[in-house]
Scaffold this active site. Structure first.
Site, mmCIF file in Angstrom:
data_model
loop_
_atom_site.group_PDB
_atom_site.id
_atom_site.type_symbol
_atom_site.label_atom_id
_atom_site.label_comp_id
_atom_site.label_asym_id
_atom_site.label_seq_id
_atom_site.Cartn_x
_atom_site.Cartn_y
_atom_site.Cartn_z
ATOM 1 N N ASP A 8 0.868 -1.174 0.000
ATOM 2 C CA ASP A 8 0.000 0.000 0.000
ATOM 3 C C ASP A 8 0.910 1.231 0.000
ATOM 4 O O ASP A 8 2.133 1.109 -0.193
ATOM 5 C CB ASP A 8 -0.997 -0.036 1.184
ATOM 6 C CG ASP A 8 -0.327 0.203 2.530
ATOM 7 O OD1 ASP A 8 0.908 0.265 2.585
ATOM 8 O OD2 ASP A 8 -1.053 0.330 3.539
ATOM 9 N N CYS A 65 3.224 -3.108 4.008
ATOM 10 C CA CYS A 65 2.397 -1.942 4.353
ATOM 11 C C CYS A 65 3.136 -1.187 5.450
ATOM 12 O O CYS A 65 4.340 -1.373 5.614
ATOM 13 C CB CYS A 65 0.971 -2.355 4.736
ATOM 14 S SG CYS A 65 0.802 -3.401 6.193
ATOM 15 N N THR A 67 2.852 -1.366 8.811
ATOM 16 C CA THR A 67 3.264 -2.274 9.885
ATOM 17 C C THR A 67 3.476 -3.715 9.423
ATOM 18 O O THR A 67 4.081 -4.506 10.147
ATOM 19 C CB THR A 67 2.170 -2.329 10.969
ATOM 20 O OG1 THR A 67 0.968 -2.804 10.346
ATOM 21 C CG2 THR A 67 1.943 -0.956 11.584
ATOM 22 N N GLY A 70 -1.714 -5.438 8.762
ATOM 23 C CA GLY A 70 -2.930 -5.505 7.946
ATOM 24 C C GLY A 70 -2.747 -6.447 6.766
ATOM 25 O O GLY A 70 -3.641 -7.255 6.451
ATOM 26 N N MET A 71 -1.607 -6.365 6.122
ATOM 27 C CA MET A 71 -1.327 -7.244 4.976
ATOM 28 C C MET A 71 -1.369 -8.708 5.402
ATOM 29 O O MET A 71 -1.941 -9.548 4.696
ATOM 30 C CB MET A 71 0.056 -6.933 4.390
ATOM 31 C CG MET A 71 0.105 -5.692 3.529
ATOM 32 S SD MET A 71 -0.871 -5.872 2.013
ATOM 33 C CE MET A 71 -0.158 -4.538 1.023
ATOM 34 N N HIS A 98 9.773 -24.248 8.725
ATOM 35 C CA HIS A 98 8.764 -24.922 9.554
ATOM 36 C C HIS A 98 7.342 -24.764 9.014
ATOM 37 O O HIS A 98 6.545 -25.686 9.123
ATOM 38 C CB HIS A 98 8.780 -24.357 10.978
ATOM 39 C CG HIS A 98 10.031 -24.687 11.746
ATOM 40 N ND1 HIS A 98 10.024 -24.945 13.094
ATOM 41 C CD2 HIS A 98 11.322 -24.793 11.349
ATOM 42 C CE1 HIS A 98 11.258 -25.205 13.506
ATOM 43 N NE2 HIS A 98 12.071 -25.110 12.466
ATOM 44 N N HIS A 134 6.487 -31.152 10.258
ATOM 45 C CA HIS A 134 6.040 -29.831 9.807
ATOM 46 C C HIS A 134 4.930 -29.960 8.761
ATOM 47 O O HIS A 134 3.966 -29.196 8.770
ATOM 48 C CB HIS A 134 7.217 -29.024 9.262
ATOM 49 C CG HIS A 134 8.224 -28.676 10.322
ATOM 50 N ND1 HIS A 134 7.859 -28.176 11.542
ATOM 51 C CD2 HIS A 134 9.581 -28.773 10.337
ATOM 52 C CE1 HIS A 134 8.949 -27.970 12.274
ATOM 53 N NE2 HIS A 134 10.002 -28.332 11.574
HETATM 54 C C1 RB5 Z 1 -1.876 2.760 6.463
HETATM 55 O O1 RB5 Z 1 -1.833 3.977 7.108
HETATM 56 C C2 RB5 Z 1 -1.621 1.635 7.452
HETATM 57 O O2 RB5 Z 1 -2.728 1.443 8.245
HETATM 58 C C3 RB5 Z 1 -1.237 0.365 6.714
HETATM 59 O O3 RB5 Z 1 -0.114 0.614 5.937
HETATM 60 C C4 RB5 Z 1 -0.900 -0.840 7.565
HETATM 61 O O4 RB5 Z 1 0.059 -0.526 8.525
HETATM 62 C C5 RB5 Z 1 -2.038 -1.576 8.109
HETATM 63 O O5 RB5 Z 1 -1.892 -2.589 8.805
#
Ligand code: RB5
Length: 142
Positions: A8, A65, A67, A70-71, A98, A134
């Protein structure tokens, strides 16, 4: 090896560095977007990379992304996907050996580009162990 990569806006700049690095290393790269630093919705790109994995259009995937969280949540909702959020090389190696993880998720706001590339290299260069225990454990959730 073919690698599908998506991000993103939070991961966009790091994704460009990763693509350059992967091409220098001789990997074939599929960039599913996003194509600019404009705000966008990460699940769109998680789905695109997952589709490349499930259709065997790519061998492994990378999702970035802000963090990585979210991905990884979005990707792991899709059948056939074992996405691992890794911000260290030990986890990147272990999740290939694993868990036979097929997508690496990372947060560009968590790690700098130097460490990110080391984690990615470790993930892509580590084969699944093929160990019976595994395989059994993976089959219990996929
Ligand atoms: C976008 O601001 C942020 O929420 C996204 O990149 C990610 O960290 C979501 O988990």
């Amino acid at each position: 090896m073919k690698v599908s990569i998506g991000s993103d806006h939070g991961g966009y700049e790091l994704k460009l560095e990763v693509i350059e690095h992967l091409k220098e290393r001789g990997f074939e790269v599929i960039d599913v977007g996003t194509d600019s630093p404009a705000s966008c919705d990460y699940p769109i790109y998680a789905k695109k990379v997952a589709e490349d994995i499930n259709s065997k259009n790519a061998d492994l995937g990378i999702l970035i992304c802000g963090t990585g969280i979210g991905m990884s949540m979005a990707a792991n909702k899709i059948e056939g996907i074992r996405a691992a959020l890794c911000h260290d090389t030990f986890s990147a190696q272990a999740t290939r050996e694993h868990n036979n993880a097929n997508i690496l998720c990372m947060g560009a706001r968590v790690v700098g580009p130097g460490l990110a590339l080391m984690i990615i290299d470790t993930f892509l260069d580590t084969p699944f162990s093929n160990d019976e225990r595994h395989i059994r454990r993976i089959s219990m959730y996929s």
